[in-house]
Write a protein that holds these residues in place. Sequence first.
Motif, PDB file in Angstrom:
ATOM      1  N   VAL A  68       3.826  -6.369   6.013  1.00  0.00           N
ATOM      2  CA  VAL A  68       4.003  -6.796   4.626  1.00  0.00           C
ATOM      3  C   VAL A  68       5.349  -6.284   4.120  1.00  0.00           C
ATOM      4  O   VAL A  68       5.640  -5.089   4.197  1.00  0.00           O
ATOM      5  CB  VAL A  68       2.848  -6.272   3.734  1.00  0.00           C
ATOM      6  N   LEU A  69       6.165  -7.219   3.593  1.00  0.00           N
ATOM      7  CA  LEU A  69       7.482  -6.864   3.060  1.00  0.00           C
ATOM      8  C   LEU A  69       7.499  -6.828   1.534  1.00  0.00           C
ATOM      9  O   LEU A  69       8.070  -5.934   0.932  1.00  0.00           O
ATOM     10  CB  LEU A  69       8.542  -7.872   3.530  1.00  0.00           C
ATOM     11  N   THR A  70       6.897  -7.843   0.928  1.00  0.00           N
ATOM     12  CA  THR A  70       6.963  -8.004  -0.527  1.00  0.00           C
ATOM     13  C   THR A  70       5.585  -8.342  -1.067  1.00  0.00           C
ATOM     14  O   THR A  70       4.860  -9.136  -0.463  1.00  0.00           O
ATOM     15  CB  THR A  70       7.932  -9.155  -0.900  1.00  0.00           C
ATOM     16  N   VAL A  84       2.142 -12.560  -1.191  1.00  0.00           N
ATOM     17  CA  VAL A  84       2.492 -11.558  -0.185  1.00  0.00           C
ATOM     18  C   VAL A  84       3.431 -12.181   0.850  1.00  0.00           C
ATOM     19  O   VAL A  84       3.111 -13.216   1.441  1.00  0.00           O
ATOM     20  CB  VAL A  84       1.226 -11.017   0.518  1.00  0.00           C
ATOM     21  N   ASP A 106       2.020  -1.315  -4.030  1.00  0.00           N
ATOM     22  CA  ASP A 106       2.727  -0.281  -3.269  1.00  0.00           C
ATOM     23  C   ASP A 106       1.988   0.099  -1.982  1.00  0.00           C
ATOM     24  O   ASP A 106       2.615   0.418  -0.975  1.00  0.00           O
ATOM     25  CB  ASP A 106       2.946   0.973  -4.122  1.00  0.00           C
ATOM     26  N   VAL A 109       2.804  -2.740   0.800  1.00  0.00           N
ATOM     27  CA  VAL A 109       4.144  -2.849   1.380  1.00  0.00           C
ATOM     28  C   VAL A 109       4.260  -1.907   2.583  1.00  0.00           C
ATOM     29  O   VAL A 109       3.919  -0.735   2.497  1.00  0.00           O
ATOM     30  CB  VAL A 109       5.234  -2.543   0.330  1.00  0.00           C
TER      31      VAL A 109
END
Length: 159
Positions: A68-70, A84, A106, A109
Amino acid sequence: MIIPQVLRQNLLKRYPTSITTPKMDHTIYPIAPFESGTMWRKEMRLPMEKTEIVYDDFAKVDIRIGRVLTVLPFERARHPAYKVEVDFGGLGRKWSSAQITSYSADDLVGRMVACVVNMPPRNIAGFQSEILILGARNTAGEVKLLTPTHEIEIGEAVF
Protein backbone atom coordinates in the motif's frame (compact mmCIF):
# COMPACT_ATOMS: atom_id res chain seq x y z
CA MET A 1 -15.45 -41.43 11.97
CA ILE A 2 -18.32 -43.63 10.81
CA ILE A 3 -20.89 -44.34 13.52
CA PRO A 4 -22.67 -47.73 13.36
CA GLN A 5 -26.27 -47.27 12.13
CA VAL A 6 -27.93 -48.64 15.31
CA LEU A 7 -25.82 -46.37 17.51
CA ARG A 8 -26.53 -43.41 15.22
CA GLN A 9 -30.30 -44.03 15.45
CA ASN A 10 -30.12 -44.15 19.26
CA LEU A 11 -28.10 -40.93 19.32
CA LEU A 12 -30.58 -39.19 17.05
CA LYS A 13 -33.42 -40.19 19.40
CA ARG A 14 -31.48 -38.88 22.39
CA TYR A 15 -30.19 -35.71 20.72
CA PRO A 16 -32.92 -34.49 18.37
CA THR A 17 -30.93 -31.30 17.69
CA SER A 18 -28.41 -33.41 15.82
CA ILE A 19 -30.81 -33.91 12.92
CA THR A 20 -29.53 -32.23 9.77
CA THR A 21 -31.26 -28.95 8.97
CA PRO A 22 -31.15 -27.02 5.69
CA LYS A 23 -29.02 -24.31 7.32
CA MET A 24 -26.58 -26.39 9.33
CA ASP A 25 -25.12 -29.90 9.19
CA HIS A 26 -24.76 -31.43 12.67
CA THR A 27 -22.34 -34.33 12.99
CA ILE A 28 -21.74 -36.32 16.16
CA TYR A 29 -18.22 -37.62 16.90
CA PRO A 30 -17.09 -39.92 19.72
CA ILE A 31 -14.43 -38.51 22.04
CA ALA A 32 -13.66 -41.84 23.75
CA PRO A 33 -13.67 -45.45 22.41
CA PHE A 34 -16.99 -47.27 21.96
CA GLU A 35 -17.76 -48.51 25.46
CA SER A 36 -20.20 -47.66 28.18
CA GLY A 37 -19.89 -44.07 29.24
CA THR A 38 -18.63 -42.91 25.84
CA MET A 39 -18.58 -39.13 25.63
CA TRP A 40 -19.74 -37.43 22.45
CA ARG A 41 -19.24 -33.99 21.02
CA LYS A 42 -21.37 -32.34 18.41
CA GLU A 43 -19.65 -30.47 15.60
CA MET A 44 -21.64 -28.03 13.52
CA ARG A 45 -20.61 -27.20 9.98
CA LEU A 46 -22.07 -24.47 7.84
CA PRO A 47 -22.91 -25.53 4.29
CA MET A 48 -20.79 -24.10 1.49
CA GLU A 49 -22.37 -20.93 0.14
CA LYS A 50 -20.87 -21.13 -3.34
CA THR A 51 -20.74 -23.83 -5.96
CA GLU A 52 -17.75 -26.14 -6.08
CA ILE A 53 -15.04 -25.26 -8.60
CA VAL A 54 -12.22 -27.16 -10.24
CA TYR A 55 -8.56 -26.14 -10.11
CA ASP A 56 -8.70 -24.59 -13.59
CA ASP A 57 -11.32 -22.11 -12.30
CA PHE A 58 -9.06 -21.11 -9.40
CA ALA A 59 -6.02 -20.86 -11.70
CA LYS A 60 -7.78 -18.07 -13.64
CA VAL A 61 -7.66 -15.80 -10.57
CA ASP A 62 -4.42 -13.78 -10.50
CA ILE A 63 -3.69 -12.98 -6.83
CA ARG A 64 -0.57 -10.89 -6.21
CA ILE A 65 1.23 -9.38 -3.24
CA GLY A 66 1.43 -5.59 -3.26
CA ARG A 67 2.42 -2.79 -0.93
CA VAL A 68 0.00 0.00 0.00
CA LEU A 69 1.41 3.37 -1.09
CA THR A 70 -1.45 5.85 -0.69
CA VAL A 71 -4.69 5.87 1.30
CA LEU A 72 -7.30 8.58 0.71
CA PRO A 73 -10.75 9.02 2.24
CA PHE A 74 -13.60 8.05 -0.10
CA GLU A 75 -16.48 10.34 0.86
CA ARG A 76 -18.73 9.40 -2.08
CA ALA A 77 -18.77 5.68 -1.24
CA ARG A 78 -22.08 4.29 0.04
CA HIS A 79 -20.31 2.55 2.95
CA PRO A 80 -17.23 3.89 4.75
CA ALA A 81 -14.23 3.19 2.52
CA TYR A 82 -10.81 4.33 1.39
CA LYS A 83 -9.26 4.85 -2.04
CA VAL A 84 -6.11 2.73 -1.83
CA GLU A 85 -3.13 2.77 -4.21
CA VAL A 86 -1.13 -0.49 -4.25
CA ASP A 87 2.28 -1.04 -5.87
CA PHE A 88 2.87 -4.39 -7.59
CA GLY A 89 6.44 -3.76 -8.77
CA GLY A 90 6.74 -4.71 -12.45
CA LEU A 91 2.94 -4.90 -12.78
CA GLY A 92 2.68 -1.21 -11.87
CA ARG A 93 0.43 0.61 -9.44
CA LYS A 94 -3.31 0.07 -9.20
CA TRP A 95 -6.15 1.66 -7.23
CA SER A 96 -8.94 0.06 -5.22
CA SER A 97 -11.98 1.15 -3.29
CA ALA A 98 -11.76 -0.81 -0.05
CA GLN A 99 -14.08 -1.03 2.97
CA ILE A 100 -11.20 -1.45 5.42
CA THR A 101 -11.91 1.48 7.73
CA SER A 102 -11.18 -0.59 10.84
CA TYR A 103 -7.59 0.48 10.02
CA SER A 104 -6.40 4.07 10.09
CA ALA A 105 -4.93 5.40 6.86
CA ASP A 106 -1.51 5.60 8.53
CA ASP A 107 -1.72 1.92 9.59
CA LEU A 108 -2.35 0.88 5.99
CA VAL A 109 0.50 2.75 4.28
CA GLY A 110 3.45 0.40 3.82
CA ARG A 111 1.43 -2.74 4.61
CA MET A 112 1.68 -5.75 2.29
CA VAL A 113 -1.66 -7.00 0.96
CA ALA A 114 -2.98 -9.83 -1.21
CA CYS A 115 -5.05 -8.61 -4.18
CA VAL A 116 -6.89 -9.99 -7.19
CA VAL A 117 -5.37 -8.06 -10.09
CA ASN A 118 -7.05 -9.54 -13.19
CA MET A 119 -10.63 -8.37 -12.75
CA PRO A 120 -12.01 -5.63 -15.01
CA PRO A 121 -12.19 -2.16 -13.41
CA ARG A 122 -15.41 -1.45 -11.53
CA ASN A 123 -17.00 1.98 -11.22
CA ILE A 124 -17.77 2.69 -7.58
CA ALA A 125 -19.35 6.10 -7.00
CA GLY A 126 -17.43 7.58 -9.92
CA PHE A 127 -14.10 5.94 -8.95
CA GLN A 128 -12.47 3.19 -11.05
CA SER A 129 -11.52 0.33 -8.71
CA GLU A 130 -8.95 -1.79 -10.58
CA ILE A 131 -8.14 -4.48 -8.02
CA LEU A 132 -9.80 -6.37 -5.18
CA ILE A 133 -7.90 -6.21 -1.89
CA LEU A 134 -8.56 -9.48 -0.01
CA GLY A 135 -9.80 -9.57 3.56
CA ALA A 136 -12.15 -11.36 5.93
CA ARG A 137 -14.44 -10.30 8.76
CA ASN A 138 -13.34 -10.98 12.33
CA THR A 139 -15.77 -11.89 15.12
CA ALA A 140 -16.45 -8.17 15.71
CA GLY A 141 -17.52 -7.81 12.05
CA GLU A 142 -14.50 -5.70 11.06
CA VAL A 143 -12.78 -6.40 7.74
CA LYS A 144 -9.20 -7.51 8.34
CA LEU A 145 -6.67 -7.73 5.51
CA LEU A 146 -5.12 -10.97 4.34
CA THR A 147 -1.41 -10.23 4.56
CA PRO A 148 1.77 -12.33 4.29
CA THR A 149 3.50 -13.25 7.53
CA HIS A 150 6.94 -12.87 5.93
CA GLU A 151 8.50 -10.29 3.66
CA ILE A 152 7.53 -11.16 0.07
CA GLU A 153 8.70 -9.45 -3.10
CA ILE A 154 5.93 -7.17 -4.37
CA GLY A 155 4.22 -8.50 -7.46
CA GLU A 156 4.76 -12.12 -6.38
CA ALA A 157 1.90 -14.46 -7.30
CA VAL A 158 -0.18 -16.25 -4.64
CA PHE A 159 -1.02 -19.87 -5.40
